[in-house]
Design a protein around this motif. Structure first.
Motif, PDB file in Angstrom:
ATOM      1  N   SER A 103       0.851  -1.188   0.000  1.00  0.00           N
ATOM      2  CA  SER A 103       0.000   0.000   0.000  1.00  0.00           C
ATOM      3  C   SER A 103       0.888   1.240   0.000  1.00  0.00           C
ATOM      4  O   SER A 103       2.097   1.172   0.271  1.00  0.00           O
ATOM      5  N   LYS A 104       0.312   2.390  -0.296  1.00  0.00           N
ATOM      6  CA  LYS A 104       1.098   3.609  -0.448  1.00  0.00           C
ATOM      7  C   LYS A 104       1.946   3.904   0.774  1.00  0.00           C
ATOM      8  O   LYS A 104       3.102   4.354   0.669  1.00  0.00           O
ATOM      9  N   ASP A 105       1.415   3.649   1.964  1.00  0.00           N
ATOM     10  CA  ASP A 105       2.159   3.937   3.192  1.00  0.00           C
ATOM     11  C   ASP A 105       3.133   2.822   3.564  1.00  0.00           C
ATOM     12  O   ASP A 105       3.880   2.941   4.537  1.00  0.00           O
ATOM     13  N   GLY A 106       3.133   1.728   2.817  1.00  0.00           N
ATOM     14  CA  GLY A 106       4.048   0.622   3.097  1.00  0.00           C
ATOM     15  C   GLY A 106       3.584  -0.319   4.180  1.00  0.00           C
ATOM     16  O   GLY A 106       4.308  -1.253   4.543  1.00  0.00           O
ATOM     17  N   SER A 154       3.909   5.062 -12.320  1.00  0.00           N
ATOM     18  CA  SER A 154       3.626   3.743 -11.754  1.00  0.00           C
ATOM     19  C   SER A 154       2.516   3.856 -10.712  1.00  0.00           C
ATOM     20  O   SER A 154       2.358   4.899 -10.071  1.00  0.00           O
ATOM     21  N   PRO A 155       1.733   2.786 -10.525  1.00  0.00           N
ATOM     22  CA  PRO A 155       0.577   2.872  -9.628  1.00  0.00           C
ATOM     23  C   PRO A 155       0.916   2.538  -8.181  1.00  0.00           C
ATOM     24  O   PRO A 155       1.860   1.803  -7.890  1.00  0.00           O
ATOM     25  N   THR A 156       0.105   3.075  -7.299  1.00  0.00           N
ATOM     26  CA  THR A 156       0.169   2.694  -5.893  1.00  0.00           C
ATOM     27  C   THR A 156      -1.251   2.745  -5.344  1.00  0.00           C
ATOM     28  O   THR A 156      -2.130   3.410  -5.913  1.00  0.00           O
ATOM     29  N   LEU A 157      -1.495   2.029  -4.258  1.00  0.00           N
ATOM     30  CA  LEU A 157      -2.829   1.952  -3.662  1.00  0.00           C
ATOM     31  C   LEU A 157      -2.830   2.648  -2.310  1.00  0.00           C
ATOM     32  O   LEU A 157      -2.141   2.220  -1.382  1.00  0.00           O
ATOM     33  N   ASP A 158      -3.579   3.717  -2.219  1.00  0.00           N
ATOM     34  CA  ASP A 158      -3.764   4.422  -0.950  1.00  0.00           C
ATOM     35  C   ASP A 158      -4.954   3.771  -0.248  1.00  0.00           C
ATOM     36  O   ASP A 158      -6.105   3.979  -0.636  1.00  0.00           O
ATOM     37  N   TYR A 159      -4.669   2.958   0.780  1.00  0.00           N
ATOM     38  CA  TYR A 159      -5.703   2.160   1.433  1.00  0.00           C
ATOM     39  C   TYR A 159      -5.965   2.721   2.820  1.00  0.00           C
ATOM     40  O   TYR A 159      -5.072   2.750   3.673  1.00  0.00           O
ATOM     41  N   ARG A 160      -7.196   3.162   3.042  1.00  0.00           N
ATOM     42  CA  ARG A 160      -7.575   3.839   4.282  1.00  0.00           C
ATOM     43  C   ARG A 160      -8.202   2.849   5.250  1.00  0.00           C
ATOM     44  O   ARG A 160      -9.275   2.323   5.009  1.00  0.00           O
ATOM     45  N   ARG A 168       2.410  -1.736  13.222  1.00  0.00           N
ATOM     46  CA  ARG A 168       2.537  -2.605  14.393  1.00  0.00           C
ATOM     47  C   ARG A 168       1.792  -3.925  14.159  1.00  0.00           C
ATOM     48  O   ARG A 168       2.227  -4.973  14.619  1.00  0.00           O
ATOM     49  N   THR A 169       0.678  -3.854  13.453  1.00  0.00           N
ATOM     50  CA  THR A 169      -0.093  -5.043  13.096  1.00  0.00           C
ATOM     51  C   THR A 169       0.384  -5.535  11.739  1.00  0.00           C
ATOM     52  O   THR A 169       0.401  -4.767  10.773  1.00  0.00           O
ATOM     53  N   ARG A 170       0.787  -6.797  11.641  1.00  0.00           N
ATOM     54  CA  ARG A 170       1.229  -7.312  10.351  1.00  0.00           C
ATOM     55  C   ARG A 170       0.013  -7.538   9.456  1.00  0.00           C
ATOM     56  O   ARG A 170      -0.886  -8.303   9.790  1.00  0.00           O
ATOM     57  N   LEU A 171       0.019  -6.868   8.319  1.00  0.00           N
ATOM     58  CA  LEU A 171      -1.103  -6.924   7.391  1.00  0.00           C
ATOM     59  C   LEU A 171      -0.611  -7.274   5.994  1.00  0.00           C
ATOM     60  O   LEU A 171       0.477  -6.857   5.586  1.00  0.00           O
ATOM     61  N   GLY A 172      -1.410  -8.030   5.276  1.00  0.00           N
ATOM     62  CA  GLY A 172      -1.069  -8.368   3.900  1.00  0.00           C
ATOM     63  C   GLY A 172      -2.329  -8.636   3.111  1.00  0.00           C
ATOM     64  O   GLY A 172      -3.441  -8.634   3.648  1.00  0.00           O
ATOM     65  N   SER A 173      -2.163  -8.878   1.818  1.00  0.00           N
ATOM     66  CA  SER A 173      -3.277  -9.268   0.971  1.00  0.00           C
ATOM     67  C   SER A 173      -2.730  -9.851  -0.322  1.00  0.00           C
ATOM     68  O   SER A 173      -1.679  -9.433  -0.806  1.00  0.00           O
TER      69      SER A 173
END
Length: 530
Positions: free
Chosen positions: A90-93, A395-401, A458-463
């Motif tokens: 995601s955009k924020d990494g 190049s694209p990036t996803l800003d995920y709120r 702090r929370t490990r997140l993926g998709s």
């Protein structure tokens, strides 16, 4: 017995392909239909349209890798087969996003789980988003067709120990569980699906629909980035592609002009909106790239006395939807429970910590199970939501709120996963969060989970699932394409991939893409013939 290389045999018979990294001059290609993307949507569309008699050109940004290139080595597979060398986030990494980038797309590297779109999802699309013709009965024959084509059926082999944790835990607790349908034929049960199938057992687009298209006289252009659509009035006039270097890192200076009667974008939920944004495609209501969803995933690790060996065997074969629809479509966010395979490189990242702590966790890997929860985002107005944007280089990036509503679901998922792991006999459970520690009882785990500060990084997140960004619907004010995948403002442009979905679907999406795009492609063929 050596596994045959389908492409080596096909090229010897005259299949026509173009390697964008090896062009010595600019190139112009012509076709009836140009398809950007060779994954579930692009591959399915290409086979059906080429079989209908149209000359199809498939365009792929990534390389052409075949069974002889798949050595079950993470260090080889991740840089060559995944978007941004498996570094897409995601955009924020804060959220890792796993997507394929190779001929065959994500179908080459996914874990083969194949589910029909849930009935509740299809009803919601019709009621809330004005989607027509995508009900259970409408799609059933297309799902059946693609299940036959790709060998999709419930996995008949006993689950590996990693997947059996869900079965054992749910059975002990009285929770629902079921066997996952997989798109395989003659599977060797190796467990390295995420690195490309070395036996051609996985029925990805690489070994099914792309070869069928080439056999039907279609052409394949790979290591070429679809950069920009050029318009003349309300039609696409031509498509500009850029040749890439052989590592697919940067353009090599070669330009490919593609002229076609009809154009299909099938690059997935991030890359398809990106092509439209780079092209300044008509977008009077600002819908391109909006409402992009991920099935955000969190993780729970568990240590067992017995050997789990989470790197062997069919990677996903058991799931639970027990918590998926408990509150209905508009209630608290639901989630699907599955397991990921745990190979060393991914495991060392997921299990966290550094130095001695990480080394100890890796030493315990043969006794480690990990559960994942796939959260069903996009159904509730307070759900997390993403927007596809372009960086300065295009190049694209996803800003995920993220939202409080979604964080609540992640906390409940941690509780569900810990409960199931302990019920299955786990000795310790570790929610994958940088403030977590091993819990030796369910009560200790519940107290730990309730105290975790659920925050980004702090929370490990993926998709591994990206959906939406070019939503379908009959109202052009809220959708990019209509229910037939036709762009609302551009006459000869369609979208055939997961970016069509108005929400996430609440299940691994590949079969949804196969079924939906098979229907749309067949209807497109009828219109083009007319």
């Amino acid at each position: 017995m050596p596994v045959p290389d389908l492409f080596a045999e096909g090229l010897a018979r005259g299949w026509k392909t173009h390697d964008g990294s090896r062009l010595e001059a600019d190139l112009t290609l012509e076709a009836d239909i140009a398809i950007v993307g060779t994954g579930a949507g692009g591959g399915t569309s290409a086979e059906l349209l080429s079989a209908a008699g149209f000359k199809v050109l498939l365009i792929e940004e990534g390389p052409l890798k075949t069974s002889r290139d798949f050595h079950m080595q993470e260090a080889e597979a991740y840089p060559s087969l995944y978007q941004e060398a498996i570094g897409r986030t995601s955009k924020d990494g804060a959220i890792t996003i796993l997507q394929g980038r190779t001929v065959g797309g994500t179908t080459v590297v996914n874990w083969t789980s194949s589910f029909r779109t849930p009935a509740a999802t299809l009803s919601h699309w019709a009621d809330a988003h004005g989607v027509r013709g995508h009900g259970v009965e409408d799609l059933a024959p297309w799902f059946e067709r693609m299940e036959r084509r790709l060998g999709i059926e419930p996995w008949p082999v006993a689950p590996n120990a990693n997947n059996d944790v869900i079965r054992a835990g749910c059975q002990a607790l009285g929770y629902d569980w079921a066997v996952i349908p997989r798109n395989v034929r003659g599977c060797w049960n190796l467990g390295y699906c995420g690195m490309g199938c070395p036996t051609n057992a996985k029925q990805s687009m690489l070994v099914t629909t792309v070869p069928a298209t080439l056999e039907n006289g279609g052409e394949l252009l790979y290591l070429a980035r679809a950069e920009r659509l050029h318009f003349a009035g309300d039609r696409v006039d031509w498509l500009e592609c850029l040749g890439m270097d052989d590592r697919c890192v940067a353009p090599n200076g070669r330009r490919i002009v593609v002229r076609a009667r009809h154009y299909i974008l099938a690059g997935g939920g991030i890359n398809t909106p990106a092509v439209l944004l780079r092209s300044d495609a008509p977008d009077p209501h600002g819908r391109t790239g909006k409402r992009t969803f991920l099935h955000p995933v969190n993780f729970s690790a568990a240590l067992f006395d017995e050997v789990i060996n989470p790197f062997y065997g069919a990677p996903q074969s058991i799931y639970s939807d027990h918590f998926q629809w408990q509150g209905g479509v508009d209630g608290p966010i639901g989630y699907k429970l599955e397991v990921p395979p745990m190979h060393p490189a991914i495991a060392s990242t997921l299990l966290g910590r550094f130095g001695v702590d990480n080394a100890l966790r890796m030493e315990q890997l043969p006794h480690t199970n990990v559960l994942i929860a796939l959260l069903r985002d996009g159904f509730h107005p307070e759900s997390a939501e993403g927007t596809v944007l372009l960086r300065d280089d295009g190049s694209p990036t996803l800003d995920y709120r993220m939202t409080d509503y979604t964080w609540d679901g992640l906390r409940r998922a941690y509780h569900s996963m810990a409960e199931i792991q302990f019920a299955a006999g786990a000795r310790e459970v570790l929610p994958l969060h940088n403030a977590a520690r091993h819990a030796r009882s369910l009560a200790e785990a519940r107290a730990l989970i309730d105290d975790l500060p659920l925050e980004l990084f702090r929370t490990r997140l993926g998709s591994a699932h990206v959906m939406g960004g070019c939503a379908m619907g009959e109202d052009a004010r809220t959708a990019v394409v209509d229910s037939l995948g036709r762009h609302h403002q551009v006459e000869n442009l369609s979208i055939h991939d997961g970016s069509l979905f108005p929400t996430s679907i609440g299940a691994n999406p590949q079969l949804s893409v196969y079924g939906v795009t098979a229907r749309l492609s067949s209807l497109l063929a009828e219109r083009l013939r007319a």
